[in-house]
Design an enzyme around this catalytic site. Structure first.
Site, short mmCIF file in Angstrom:
data_model
loop_
_atom_site.label_atom_id
_atom_site.label_comp_id
_atom_site.label_asym_id
_atom_site.label_seq_id
_atom_site.Cartn_x
_atom_site.Cartn_y
_atom_site.Cartn_z
N GLU A 83 0.82 -1.22 0.00
CA GLU A 83 0.00 0.00 0.00
C GLU A 83 0.85 1.27 0.00
OE1 GLU A 83 -2.78 0.21 3.25
OE2 GLU A 83 -3.78 1.96 2.42
N ASP A 277 4.42 -14.00 11.89
CA ASP A 277 3.10 -14.51 11.50
C ASP A 277 2.08 -13.36 11.53
OD1 ASP A 277 0.56 -15.70 11.50
OD2 ASP A 277 1.25 -17.46 12.59
N HIS A 375 -2.06 10.62 0.45
CA HIS A 375 -2.16 9.22 0.04
C HIS A 375 -2.27 9.10 -1.48
CE1 HIS A 375 -3.14 5.01 0.29
NE2 HIS A 375 -4.29 5.21 -0.35
C1 LIG Z 1 2.00 11.20 2.82
C2 LIG Z 1 2.48 12.27 3.79
C3 LIG Z 1 3.69 11.72 4.57
C4 LIG Z 1 2.94 13.47 2.98
O1 LIG Z 1 3.17 14.51 3.89
P1 LIG Z 1 3.69 15.95 3.48
O2 LIG Z 1 3.39 16.86 4.61
O3 LIG Z 1 3.23 16.29 2.13
O4 LIG Z 1 5.21 15.63 3.41
P2 LIG Z 1 6.48 16.56 3.45
O5 LIG Z 1 6.90 16.76 2.03
O6 LIG Z 1 6.31 17.74 4.34
O7 LIG Z 1 7.51 15.54 4.16
C5 LIG Z 1 7.43 15.23 5.54
C6 LIG Z 1 8.12 13.90 5.78
O8 LIG Z 1 7.25 12.84 5.32
C7 LIG Z 1 8.04 11.82 4.70
N1 LIG Z 1 7.72 11.77 3.26
C8 LIG Z 1 7.02 12.67 2.55
N2 LIG Z 1 6.86 12.27 1.28
C9 LIG Z 1 7.48 11.10 1.16
C10 LIG Z 1 7.66 10.17 0.11
N3 LIG Z 1 7.17 10.40 -1.11
N4 LIG Z 1 8.33 9.05 0.36
C11 LIG Z 1 8.84 8.80 1.58
N5 LIG Z 1 8.70 9.63 2.63
C12 LIG Z 1 8.03 10.76 2.43
C13 LIG Z 1 9.50 12.20 4.90
O9 LIG Z 1 10.00 11.63 6.11
C14 LIG Z 1 9.42 13.71 5.03
O10 LIG Z 1 10.48 14.26 5.77
P3 LIG Z 1 11.82 14.74 4.98
O11 LIG Z 1 12.40 13.53 4.34
O12 LIG Z 1 11.34 15.72 3.94
O13 LIG Z 1 12.65 15.33 6.04
C15 LIG Z 1 1.37 12.74 4.77
O14 LIG Z 1 0.31 13.28 4.02
C16 LIG Z 1 0.85 11.64 5.65
O15 LIG Z 1 1.46 11.28 6.65
N6 LIG Z 1 -0.36 11.14 5.33
C17 LIG Z 1 -0.96 9.98 5.98
C18 LIG Z 1 -0.98 8.85 5.00
C19 LIG Z 1 -1.42 7.57 5.59
O16 LIG Z 1 -1.75 7.45 6.75
N7 LIG Z 1 -1.42 6.56 4.76
C20 LIG Z 1 -1.85 5.23 5.15
C21 LIG Z 1 -2.77 4.67 4.11
S1 LIG Z 1 -4.42 5.24 4.36
C22 LIG Z 1 -5.06 3.97 5.37
O17 LIG Z 1 -5.02 2.83 4.99
C23 LIG Z 1 -5.37 4.17 6.81
C24 LIG Z 1 -6.47 5.08 7.28
C25 LIG Z 1 -6.20 6.47 6.88
O18 LIG Z 1 -7.73 4.71 6.78
C26 LIG Z 1 -6.43 4.91 8.79
C27 LIG Z 1 -7.45 5.74 9.53
O19 LIG Z 1 -8.52 6.04 8.98
O20 LIG Z 1 -7.15 6.04 10.71
N1 LIG Z 2 -2.18 -20.06 16.44
C1 LIG Z 2 -0.96 -19.75 15.99
O1 LIG Z 2 -0.56 -18.60 16.04
C2 LIG Z 2 -0.08 -20.82 15.44
C3 LIG Z 2 1.12 -20.46 14.85
N2 LIG Z 2 2.00 -21.41 14.39
C4 LIG Z 2 3.30 -21.09 13.79
O2 LIG Z 2 4.32 -21.38 14.76
C5 LIG Z 2 5.54 -20.76 14.38
C6 LIG Z 2 6.23 -20.17 15.60
O3 LIG Z 2 6.45 -21.16 16.56
P1 LIG Z 2 7.72 -21.07 17.55
O4 LIG Z 2 7.44 -21.95 18.71
O5 LIG Z 2 8.03 -19.64 17.84
O6 LIG Z 2 8.88 -21.60 16.63
P2 LIG Z 2 9.90 -22.78 16.75
O7 LIG Z 2 9.34 -23.96 17.42
O8 LIG Z 2 10.45 -22.93 15.38
O9 LIG Z 2 11.01 -22.09 17.66
C7 LIG Z 2 10.90 -22.05 19.02
C8 LIG Z 2 11.98 -22.93 19.64
O10 LIG Z 2 13.27 -22.39 19.38
C9 LIG Z 2 14.17 -22.78 20.41
N3 LIG Z 2 14.96 -21.60 20.82
C10 LIG Z 2 16.28 -21.38 20.53
N4 LIG Z 2 16.67 -20.20 21.02
C11 LIG Z 2 15.63 -19.64 21.66
C12 LIG Z 2 15.42 -18.40 22.35
N5 LIG Z 2 16.40 -17.50 22.54
N6 LIG Z 2 14.18 -18.13 22.81
C13 LIG Z 2 13.17 -18.99 22.62
N7 LIG Z 2 13.30 -20.17 21.99
C14 LIG Z 2 14.52 -20.51 21.50
C15 LIG Z 2 13.32 -23.35 21.54
O11 LIG Z 2 13.53 -24.71 21.77
P3 LIG Z 2 13.72 -25.97 20.75
O12 LIG Z 2 14.91 -25.69 19.87
O13 LIG Z 2 13.88 -27.14 21.64
O14 LIG Z 2 12.45 -26.12 19.96
C16 LIG Z 2 11.90 -23.01 21.15
O15 LIG Z 2 10.93 -23.93 21.54
C17 LIG Z 2 5.16 -19.71 13.37
O16 LIG Z 2 5.57 -20.17 12.10
C18 LIG Z 2 3.63 -19.68 13.44
O17 LIG Z 2 3.10 -19.28 12.20
C19 LIG Z 2 1.72 -22.74 14.52
C20 LIG Z 2 0.54 -23.14 15.08
C21 LIG Z 2 -0.47 -22.22 15.54
#
Ligand SMILES: CC(C)(COP(=O)([O-])OP(=O)([O-])OC[C@H]1O[C@@H](n2cnc3c(N)ncnc32)[C@H](O)[C@@H]1OP(=O)([O-])[O-])[C@@H](O)C(=O)NCCC(=O)NCCSC(=O)C[C@@](C)(O)CC(=O)[O-]
Ligand SMILES: NC(=O)C1=CN([C@@H]2O[C@H](COP(=O)(O)OP(=O)(O)OC[C@H]3O[C@@H](n4cnc5c(N)ncnc54)[C@H](OP(=O)(O)O)[C@@H]3O)[C@@H](O)[C@H]2O)C=CC1
Length: 430
Positions: A83, A277, A375
């Site tokens: 997006e 995930d 946007h």
């Molecule tokens: C789009 C802006 C940022 C423009 O904003 P602006 O004021 O025209 O931007 P600007 O030219 O003054 O620039 C400000 C800063 O924005 C960034 N920036 C500015 N332009 C760019 C660009 N082209 N590419 C990358 N970064 C950009 C950049 O960090 C920049 O700083 P600088 O680099 O100049 O120091 C502003 O209008 C904004 O924040 N809008 C909000 C947009 C948004 O939320 N989009 C999400 C999708 S809509 C949605 O799905 C969610 C929603 C909205 O429904 C959620 C809800 O309802 O709550």
């Molecule tokens: N409802 C849900 O959200 C479900 C999600 N999933 C999926 O499960 C996956 C994640 O499972 P997850 O258990 O995290 O993955 P893993 O089982 O792959 O990894 C966890 C394992 O890594 C080992 N491990 C090594 N280092 C560490 C550390 N620093 N901290 C913790 N554990 C460590 C542990 O022991 P050991 O090596 O003995 O295993 C631990 O059990 C995702 O792919 C997810 O999409 C699956 C089923 C349901």
């Protein structure tokens, strides 16, 4: 011959053979098939091991949000998302937050719940006490199956139990509270729940059905807070506008859903970029938003004594750095390196800050000029591409649509034709 989707043993074919079958079924051109099978940095063998019935990859743009200062440390945030304007918006908000020190975060720790559903218990309230009295034994059994997690300081740390009414009578629900350390934890928790289930059946005289992690990760809450100086965000009126936008979401679930979607724009993008995930994260966030029985916004806004805007977020984020695709996907691994996070909790806290930034940027736009200017300006390039623009014509068509405030497919087509005519030799003035 009649086309059928019943393909036994599809999974035993190679990815290329599967793709050929799909190509024939769907009438894909050579070019379309080759787009699907170009796996970029990944090898066909790698993706083939990640999921089933693989035919290729679906590339999603990866961008980096800049300007994030979190707990005094600078972060670059990799975001995988299709997006437009999301990454720009996050960077924009993070820039404005810097003036008052950026984001401060905290969390509850990486605890997940493993659920065990016990049915057919004659005396469920008494069975609950039996289970709680057996807590130490149950935890010991659970921990015995994951010594590595225990070695890292994690493992089953507590047992909870309660009774729920269902149409088939009361059930006892047992929770294993598991510290998952740097793992998301689903596999670890599910294994523990399946391990202790027979013991719980014996202790309660009931029959266990489900043994599975809960995605309502209310013991893995990530919190972030930021002060936005009123001068940095457009003055007092903007502060008031954002608070009113928040109050709208608080009062009305129709608005709260979109408010939270805006938060998840950022959070899901980081989830995907780090190979975590996305379904688990979305399920947890929305379930937590409704935990009081009313669906509510996951952020809150208020004014401080100086009249500046204070934004806060509290959200469950079950993300890991080990396990899942985080460890096996090379791009996810590189993205974790870009982030520079050392623990799963640090990743979760950073993501909470991104969610707050994302929400703040959207609310600021909504409460002032509206979402469409910023946007649509960024979306206009997509519209131009969809209309068939290529090369430098993409920006030319996009810029013209933004100037006219008509970012639409039909207008893009007209402008494209117009620019093409102008640039064709016959149309040039001598
Ligand atoms: C789009 C802006 C940022 C423009 O904003 P602006 O004021 O025209 O931007 P600007 O030219 O003054 O620039 C400000 C800063 O924005 C960034 N920036 C500015 N332009 C760019 C660009 N082209 N590419 C990358 N970064 C950009 C950049 O960090 C920049 O700083 P600088 O680099 O100049 O120091 C502003 O209008 C904004 O924040 N809008 C909000 C947009 C948004 O939320 N989009 C999400 C999708 S809509 C949605 O799905 C969610 C929603 C909205 O429904 C959620 C809800 O309802 O709550
Ligand atoms: N409802 C849900 O959200 C479900 C999600 N999933 C999926 O499960 C996956 C994640 O499972 P997850 O258990 O995290 O993955 P893993 O089982 O792959 O990894 C966890 C394992 O890594 C080992 N491990 C090594 N280092 C560490 C550390 N620093 N901290 C913790 N554990 C460590 C542990 O022991 P050991 O090596 O003995 O295993 C631990 O059990 C995702 O792919 C997810 O999409 C699956 C089923 C349901």
């Amino acid at each position: 011959m009649e086309k059928t989707s019943r393909i036994s043993g599809f999974y035993r074919l190679s990815p290329q053979e599967r793709l050929n079958a799909v190509k024939e079924f769907a009438g894909l051109s050579d070019e379309e098939a080759s787009i699907i099978s170009s796996t970029g940095a990944l090898k066909y063998e790698q993706v083939d091991r990640m999921v089933e019935n693989v035919i290729g990859v679906m590339p999603i743009p990866l961008g980096v949000a800049v300007n994030f200062l979190i707990n005094g440390k600078d972060y670059l945030i990799p975001m995988a998302i299709e997006e437009p304007s999301v990454i720009a918006a996050a960077s924009n908000a993070a820039r404005m937050a810097r003036e008052k020190g950026g984001f401060q975060t905290s969390s509850t720790g990486p605890f997940m719940r493993g659920l065990i559903q016990v049915t057919g218990v004659k005396d469920p309230y008494s069975a609950r006490f039996v289970v709680l009295a057996e807590k130490e034994k149950i935890m010991e059994m659970a921990n015995a199956v994951d010594p590595i997690l225990v070695k890292f300081g994690g493992g089953c740390k507590d047992v909870e139990a309660y009774v729920k009414d269902t149409p088939h009578g009361p059930i006892l629900v047992v929770h294993l509270i598991v510290d998952c350390r740097d793992a998301m934890g689903a596999n670890a928790v599910n294994t523990m729940a399946e391990t202790v289930a027979p013991y719980i059946e014996k202790a309660t005289g009931g029959r266990v059905y489900l043994r599975i992690i809960s995605n309502l990760a209310d013991r893995r809450l990530m919190r972030a807070r930021a002060v936005f100086a009123k001068e940095a965000i457009g003055g007092e009126e903007v502060v008031d506008g954002i608070i009113k936008a928040y109050e709208f979401a608080l009062a009305d679930p129709y608005r709260a859903a979109t408010h939270n979607k805006g938060i998840m724009n950022g959070i899901s993008a980081v989830t995907l970029a780090t190979g975590n995930d996305t379904r688990a994260i979305e399920a947890g966030a929305h379930a937590y938003a409704a935990i009081t029985g009313t669906y509510r916004p996951l952020t809150a806004y208020e004014k401080n004594a100086d009249g500046d805007l204070v934004g806060t977020i509290e959200i469950p984020l079950a993300v890991g750095l080990v396990g899942g695709a985080t460890a096996s996907h090379p791009t996810a691994r590189a993205n974790v390196k870009i982030l520079g996070v050392k623990t799963a909790t640090e990743l979760g806290e950073v993501m909470a800050a991104v969610g707050l930034a994302q929400n703040f940027a959207a609310l600021r736009a909504l409460a002032t000029e509206g979402i469409q200017r910023g946007h649509m300006q960024l979306h206009s390039r997509n519209v131009a591409i969809q209309a068939g623009a290529t090369g430098e014509l993409i920006d030319k068509v996009a810029e013209a649509m933004v100037r006219e405030k008509k970012v639409r497919a039909d207008r893009a087509k007209e402008l494209l034709e117009q620019f093409k005519r102008q640039s064709s030799p016959g149309m040039r003035t001598p």
